[in-house]
Scaffold this active site. Structure first.
Site, PDB file in Angstrom:
ATOM      1  CD  GLU A  33      -5.917   4.709  23.422  1.00 30.77           C
ATOM      2  OE1 GLU A  33      -5.555   4.463  24.572  1.00 30.77           O
ATOM      3  OE2 GLU A  33      -5.506   4.039  22.440  1.00 30.77           O
ATOM      4  CB  CYS A  42      -8.919  -3.321  30.571  1.00 31.47           C
ATOM      5  SG  CYS A  42     -10.244  -3.690  31.718  1.00 31.47           S
ATOM      6  CB  ALA A 179      -2.910 -24.063  32.131  1.00 29.69           C
ATOM      7  CD  GLU A 201       1.282 -24.117  32.100  1.00 35.70           C
ATOM      8  OE1 GLU A 201       0.571 -23.258  31.550  1.00 35.70           O
ATOM      9  OE2 GLU A 201       2.439 -23.893  32.518  1.00 35.70           O
ATOM     10  CB  THR A 269       2.718 -18.289  26.336  1.00 35.02           C
ATOM     11  OG1 THR A 269       2.806 -17.520  25.133  1.00 35.02           O
ATOM     12  CG2 THR A 269       2.363 -19.713  25.997  1.00 35.02           C
ATOM     13  CG  HIS A 443     -28.569 -18.186  56.663  1.00 33.23           C
ATOM     14  ND1 HIS A 443     -27.689 -19.134  56.194  1.00 33.23           N
ATOM     15  CD2 HIS A 443     -29.809 -18.740  56.621  1.00 33.23           C
ATOM     16  CE1 HIS A 443     -28.367 -20.231  55.897  1.00 33.23           C
ATOM     17  NE2 HIS A 443     -29.654 -20.019  56.140  1.00 33.23           N
TER      18      HIS A 443
HETATM   19  P1  NAI Z   1       0.016 -16.233  32.332  1.00 31.12           P
HETATM   20  O1  NAI Z   1       1.370 -15.755  32.640  1.00 31.12           O
HETATM   21  O2  NAI Z   1      -1.082 -16.135  33.339  1.00 31.12           O
HETATM   22  O3  NAI Z   1       0.099 -17.795  31.890  1.00 31.12           O
HETATM   23  C1  NAI Z   1       0.901 -18.227  30.814  1.00 31.12           C
HETATM   24  C2  NAI Z   1       1.113 -19.728  30.910  1.00 31.12           C
HETATM   25  O4  NAI Z   1       1.747 -20.194  29.720  1.00 31.12           O
HETATM   26  C3  NAI Z   1       2.024 -20.130  32.070  1.00 31.12           C
HETATM   27  O5  NAI Z   1       1.355 -21.084  32.859  1.00 31.12           O
HETATM   28  C4  NAI Z   1       3.260 -20.696  31.370  1.00 31.12           C
HETATM   29  O6  NAI Z   1       3.875 -21.730  32.108  1.00 31.12           O
HETATM   30  C5  NAI Z   1       2.655 -21.225  30.052  1.00 31.12           C
HETATM   31  N1  NAI Z   1       3.648 -21.408  28.959  1.00 31.12           N
HETATM   32  C6  NAI Z   1       4.657 -20.570  28.627  1.00 31.12           C
HETATM   33  N2  NAI Z   1       5.350 -21.088  27.583  1.00 31.12           N
HETATM   34  C7  NAI Z   1       4.771 -22.276  27.244  1.00 31.12           C
HETATM   35  C8  NAI Z   1       5.031 -23.270  26.242  1.00 31.12           C
HETATM   36  N3  NAI Z   1       6.052 -23.169  25.361  1.00 31.12           N
HETATM   37  N4  NAI Z   1       4.251 -24.373  26.178  1.00 31.12           N
HETATM   38  C9  NAI Z   1       3.226 -24.499  27.057  1.00 31.12           C
HETATM   39  N5  NAI Z   1       2.924 -23.583  28.018  1.00 31.12           N
HETATM   40  C10 NAI Z   1       3.686 -22.481  28.119  1.00 31.12           C
HETATM   41  O7  NAI Z   1      -0.380 -15.489  30.975  1.00 31.12           O
HETATM   42  P2  NAI Z   1      -1.773 -15.198  30.248  1.00 31.12           P
HETATM   43  O8  NAI Z   1      -2.826 -16.157  30.661  1.00 31.12           O
HETATM   44  O9  NAI Z   1      -1.425 -15.107  28.810  1.00 31.12           O
HETATM   45  O10 NAI Z   1      -2.181 -13.773  30.796  1.00 31.12           O
HETATM   46  C11 NAI Z   1      -1.351 -12.624  30.538  1.00 31.12           C
HETATM   47  C12 NAI Z   1      -1.532 -11.572  31.594  1.00 31.12           C
HETATM   48  O11 NAI Z   1      -2.826 -11.006  31.531  1.00 31.12           O
HETATM   49  C13 NAI Z   1      -1.344 -12.142  32.982  1.00 31.12           C
HETATM   50  O12 NAI Z   1      -0.502 -11.302  33.724  1.00 31.12           O
HETATM   51  C14 NAI Z   1      -2.731 -12.148  33.556  1.00 31.12           C
HETATM   52  O13 NAI Z   1      -2.723 -11.958  34.953  1.00 31.12           O
HETATM   53  C15 NAI Z   1      -3.418 -11.006  32.815  1.00 31.12           C
HETATM   54  N6  NAI Z   1      -4.848 -11.279  32.723  1.00 31.12           N
HETATM   55  C16 NAI Z   1      -5.615 -11.178  33.846  1.00 31.12           C
HETATM   56  C17 NAI Z   1      -6.946 -11.494  33.809  1.00 31.12           C
HETATM   57  C18 NAI Z   1      -7.738 -11.435  35.070  1.00 31.12           C
HETATM   58  O14 NAI Z   1      -7.317 -10.776  36.007  1.00 31.12           O
HETATM   59  N7  NAI Z   1      -8.878 -12.128  35.168  1.00 31.12           N
HETATM   60  C19 NAI Z   1      -7.616 -11.922  32.568  1.00 31.12           C
HETATM   61  C20 NAI Z   1      -6.710 -12.031  31.477  1.00 31.12           C
HETATM   62  C21 NAI Z   1      -5.391 -11.701  31.563  1.00 31.12           C
END
Ligand code: NAI
Length: 464
Positions: A33, A42, A179, A201, A269, A443
């Site tokens: 690392e 994370c 979003a 979005e 994004t 409950h």
């Molecule tokens: P995401 O893939 O979830 O969402 C990205 C969004 O950006 C999509 O809805 C897409 O349509 C939009 N987008 C792309 N280009 C665009 C543009 N030019 N204009 C407007 N909108 C646009 O990606 P995100 O939220 O960045 O997360 C990245 C990764 O990290 C994901 O795989 C997610 O699952 C993971 N993650 C998971 C978490 C959790 O499990 N709670 C927390 C944070 C991240």
């Protein structure tokens, strides 16, 4: 130089879990690392710090909106942003030190520095070359920029999730591009801190890939919380001025161009695999067109002795998916039968209310021509949820119409991220909706809503 059975590159949830499991199985193991602390994205700049800020700001929301209703009167709290960040850092430190303790306890060596693989069986860190019978690449991912747009990320005004977790002050206005999970979680944090949050979005709905009832329900709830949404809009340019940024976007329905100013722009994004500096090209490790390391079903790359897991390979970029792959890959290397069931990987969004999902969405079942039924139950019918002001949301259970076997579950509601695991276990055991419906649930708990949704798959829910 030292000789190892296994060297894991990267100490995120995929890497450190792989290293611990390998050591438990008797392999002489090291984990490389380069960061100052273990735990990867994370623990350092992702899931853990964002959950600390979500907790702090949710508490603020409770104090501002619900305390008086509960008869709790007095001066309402004000935000000390520096102290909130210090609390967040303390949570991070406790967790990263915890991983360091676990590696020591399991006799895994931490090799400090950035690794490259000069040839199969060798890992170079600084000037040292270590021998390794096996290598697992668990190098994770990094934020990707806005596809097809002119954007320069400076992590001050135009930020990724990394910068958004450490802003010098709470901005007055924030534009969030995307979003997805990151945009909605961090957008919620700043909205609760008083920032005006505008989410732009590309698609016509939020949370791509989720069940459409969840997409619609969550959008309604977040709008009620004051977040502003522009859907169906592609961001084409982000210009950084002295202390502000100007975001240009085009509405897809009529191609009209619009601009909006913000103190901070959060680019959310998506993320892309991080494999820089490993030397994969020279080694001939095969990558997909999206830069993901290609592996077989047991996480072997095309180069013997080199495995890859987590965000660096195909599949959802989730810490728990990486952990499962890490454990399973270590088991394969130790001669056991490591396995991951990709059909049962829950997804959770830690907004309030939380969102959780596992298995098939209704749209997927329609597309696959499956004969399914839906059992839905609103948290309005759950006594415990109403007691904590969280009656918004529902549990939606999808089951096979002929066999009653559970196929998927989608929840918006209190503790959704915990409730979903009853269904994960159910799917793993091949449970029917009736199995859940006939199980006594205490409950008053939120989990009664899951049982009610299962009852709704049969003769009907009781409290609706
Ligand atoms: P995401 O893939 O979830 O969402 C990205 C969004 O950006 C999509 O809805 C897409 O349509 C939009 N987008 C792309 N280009 C665009 C543009 N030019 N204009 C407007 N909108 C646009 O990606 P995100 O939220 O960045 O997360 C990245 C990764 O990290 C994901 O795989 C997610 O699952 C993971 N993650 C998971 C978490 C959790 O499990 N709670 C927390 C944070 C991240």
């Amino acid at each position: 130089m030292a000789n190892y059975d296994l060297i894991v590159i990267g100490s995120g949830p995929g890497g450190y879990v792989a290293a611990i499991r390998a050591a438990q199985l008797g392999l002489k193991t090291a984990c490389v690392e380069g960061r100052e602390t273990l735990g990867g994205t994370c623990l350092n700049i992702g899931c853990i710090p964002s959950k600390a800020l979500l907790h702090a700001t949710h508490s603020l929301h409770e104090a501002e909106h619900n305390f008086v209703k509960m008869g709790l009167k007095g001066k309402s709290p004000s935000v000390d942003w520096d102290q909130m960040k210090a609390y967040k850092q303390d949570v991070v430190d406790q967790n990263t030190k915890g991983v360091e303790f676990l590696l020591k306890k399991n006799k895994v060596d931490w090799i400090k520095g950035w690794a490259s693989i000069p040839e199969a069986g060798k890992v170079k860190v600084g000037d040292e070359v270590h021998e390794a019978k096996n290598i697992i690449i668990a190098s994770g991912s990094e934020p990707s920029s806005v596809p097809g747009a002119e954007v320069t990320i400076d992590e001050k005004i135009v930020v990724t999730s990394t910068g958004a977790l450490d802003l010098p002050k709470v901005p007055k206005k924030m534009v969030v591009i995307g979003a997805g999970v990151i945009g909605l979680e961090l957008g919620s944090v700043y909205k609760r801190l008083g920032t005006e949050v505008h989410v732009i979005e590309y698609l016509d709905q939020i949370t791509p890939g989720m069940d459409s009832d969840v997409q619609k329900g969550l959008l309604k709830i977040l709008k009620k919380q004051g977040l502003e949404f522009t859907l169906g809009a592609a961001v084409s340019k982000v210009e950084t001025l002295k202390t502000k940024a100007k975001v240009t976007y085009k509405l897809r329905k009529d191609d009209s161009e619009h601009t909006v100013d913000a103190d901070v722009v959060l680019v959310a994004t998506g993320r892309k695999p991080y494999t820089d500096g490993l030397g994969l090209d020279a080694l001939g490790v095969e990558l997909s067109p999206r830069g993901q390391i290609k592996t077989d079903a047991q996480w072997r790359t095309n180069v013997p002795g080199i495995y890859a897991i987590g965000d660096a390979i195909d599949g959802p970029m989730l810490a728990h998916k990486a952990e499962d792959e890490g454990m399973a890959a270590a088991e394969v290397i130790a001669g056991k039968h490591g396995h991951v069931n990709y059909g049962v990987i829950p997804g959770v969004i830690y907004t309030t209310p939380e969102v959780a999902s596992v298995g098939k969405t209704e749209e997927q079942l329609k597309e696959e021509g499956v004969n399914y039924k839906v059992g839905k139950f609103s948290f309005m019918g759950n006594g415990r949820a109403k007691a904590v002001f969280q009656g918004d949301g529902f549990v939606k259970l999808l089951a096979d119409k002929d066999t009653d076997r559970i196929l998927g579950c989608h929840i918006i509601g209190p503790a959704a991220g915990d409730l979903i695991h009853e269904i994960c276990v159910g799917i793993e055991f091949g449970a029917s909706a009736e199995d859940i419906a006939l199980t006594c649930h205490a409950h008053p708990t939120f989990s009664e809503a899951v049982r009610e949704a299962a009852l709704a798959c049969g003769d009907g829910a009781i409290h609706m």
